[in-house]
Scaffold this active site. Sequence first.
Site, mmCIF file in Angstrom:
data_model
loop_
_atom_site.group_PDB
_atom_site.id
_atom_site.type_symbol
_atom_site.label_atom_id
_atom_site.label_comp_id
_atom_site.label_asym_id
_atom_site.label_seq_id
_atom_site.Cartn_x
_atom_site.Cartn_y
_atom_site.Cartn_z
ATOM 1 N N LEU A 145 -16.449 42.368 -1.097
ATOM 2 C CA LEU A 145 -17.418 42.974 -2.390
ATOM 3 C C LEU A 145 -16.171 44.210 -2.810
ATOM 4 O O LEU A 145 -16.294 44.208 -4.194
ATOM 5 C CB LEU A 145 -18.786 43.965 -1.858
ATOM 6 C CG LEU A 145 -19.274 44.697 -2.740
ATOM 7 C CD1 LEU A 145 -19.757 43.965 -4.119
ATOM 8 C CD2 LEU A 145 -20.415 45.258 -2.098
ATOM 9 N N ARG B 241 -26.544 55.312 14.055
ATOM 10 C CA ARG B 241 -26.178 54.088 14.553
ATOM 11 C C ARG B 241 -25.521 54.428 16.278
ATOM 12 O O ARG B 241 -25.695 53.820 17.036
ATOM 13 C CB ARG B 241 -25.121 53.091 14.023
ATOM 14 C CG ARG B 241 -25.950 52.498 12.876
ATOM 15 C CD ARG B 241 -24.984 51.700 12.160
ATOM 16 N NE ARG B 241 -25.831 50.847 10.974
ATOM 17 C CZ ARG B 241 -25.441 50.204 10.106
ATOM 18 N NH1 ARG B 241 -24.039 49.978 9.844
ATOM 19 N NH2 ARG B 241 -26.011 49.797 9.238
ATOM 20 N N SER C 19 -21.802 51.174 3.715
ATOM 21 C CA SER C 19 -20.516 50.235 3.649
ATOM 22 C C SER C 19 -20.494 49.612 2.277
ATOM 23 O O SER C 19 -19.518 49.619 1.594
ATOM 24 C CB SER C 19 -20.667 49.201 4.560
ATOM 25 O OG SER C 19 -21.722 48.421 4.625
#
Length: 639
Positions: free
Chosen positions: A44, A331, A441
């Site tokens: 990306l 996380r 991200s």
Amino acid sequence: MTKLDAKIPEGPLAEKWSKYKASMNLVNPANKKKLDIILVGTGLAGSAAAASLGELGYNVKVFCFQDTPRRAHSVAAQGGINAAKNYKNDGDSTYRLFYDMIKGGDYRAREANVYRAAEVSNETIDQLTAQGVPFARDYGGTLDNRSFGGVQVSRTFYAKGQTGQQCLLGAYSGLCRQINKGTVKMYSRREMLDLVLVDGKARGIIARNLVTGEIERHSAHAVILATGGYGTVYYLSTLAVNSNGSAAWAAYKKGAFWGNPSFIQIHPSSVPVLNDYQSKLTLMSESLRNDGRVWVPKKKGDKRPANDIPEEERDYYLERRYPAYGNLVPRDVGSRAAKERCDAGYGVGDTGLSVNLDFKDAIAKQGEKAIENKYGNLFEMYEKITGINPYKEPMRIYPAGHYTMGGLWVDYNLMTTIPGLFAIGEANFSDHGANRLGASSLMQCSGDGYFIIPNTITNYLADQIRIPRFDTNTEDFEKAEKAAKERIDKLLSVNGKQTVKSFHKRLGLILWDYCGMARNEEGLKKGMKLIDELEKEFWNDVKVPGIADELNQELEKAVRVADFFEIGKLMIIDALNRNESCGAHFREESQTEGGEAKRNDEKYSYVAAWEYKGSDQKPELHKEDLKYKYVEVKVRDYK
């Protein structure tokens, strides 16, 4: 000695980026055609940057080790992409997104870069929507949002459980348009072997044609690395098996500092290890924790089927420990909590190395159809892998290696310590500190590619327009190509008995055991000793069949694994140096009475930037002090 200079613009935080763009040096359209840019990596970040730079009129050469950019690992991002649109009117803002990223990263990220990432997030959503990314919409037609771990607002845009794939297809469409226009030239099935410096500046790369084996030389006025992270150093991770850190490592050996190498995120919700023959693990999106409840039995060693355990005998441990955030803790917190419960004997499944992610309550409240609309493809994927229908019984999940917050050190321009070499997306260290918030991200990769690097590289190239294109028949290119060939010949000449894969599996297990979710001094030192021994064994007994001048995937793996030995050792060096717990880096010597990470801001509030000093010397540590003017540094509390 190189002095770190982050080149952060002066002025108020919220005005730094706009003032930078207003005062930066420009290149006029006619001169852009004279300038070449090499871009390595087509995920990306890479595809977005290549399309944007081609649209500006630069000559862009793009290198992709797959046959198409559509295979980049960005496709695996499932849950969503953050932006501070505040469509839910729940108090979100650019500052709150910035603050959540700084806090989520445990106060180990640079304020200016993080604020800029939050600032361009809204433009990124507009860009992707315009390119046709099919984001979910609410009843009124507005783009829908859901919440993610570590935050208390709904700011995550999503396309069911395929957000990364859809975003990449949007960037790929823009890239294809520029290829068709002739501003971008695609080199598929190429792997970067080395970086070429001319007079101390990045001016080209040495690449290997993975189909023919031919070694190629390519020159440019600047080089951008968008090559992702190095999480496959653990062997078993949520990353695609071909993901690697070799391009960034080649740059490190040429003088680019490596920032925070030990900061590697362990994702809390992966499908657990099923057997000894797996080459990767499969991620179950963090978005599932919006509706799924994490629990283990209250009774140690309870092996009854999950549906047979009554409600009063279940321990919803995240909700119990962290009532303010519950199942949506960040996380690193969720991963350590799962490990602690499993290590204490409360894990589920045959191995005891998993916990339940249960959708019973959500299905009862919302209906199965509503859950299917949100997560249907994720549920289908889970059932195909495990044979368990998550509509009928809980998923089983366990932490796995996922995302590398560490990477090449870059300044505000996203330029490394090598002039003319830029690093974007996961390849750099800049935006996430010691822990990355979910759905940030895709946000960072898109922002870097579409809106940041087109400005900062233009600022750099403004004084390069008088420099003609570089001849690759020079001593600099000759030396780099020779070194790359010699390394390949060395790997092929070992002719031992053990496979590359067997060494990678053993290396990954060492790092998982001693530099994974929890670390301590004794274990890190033992891990370093074991890696040294295994690396010697590798260079004495690895078997790389075939020859260099052909398609040879074992040779590709061997080059990457040879680098992983060195990357793994740098991870351990960095982890030993940082005698504190912060984010994903959990030193057992530094924890609170309740077992939470305990920072030492007085000693370790800095970015650790490591300089390569040679294969026989310890790297040199450089420190970029982190100063916080716009957030209050305090204990990271999710209770």
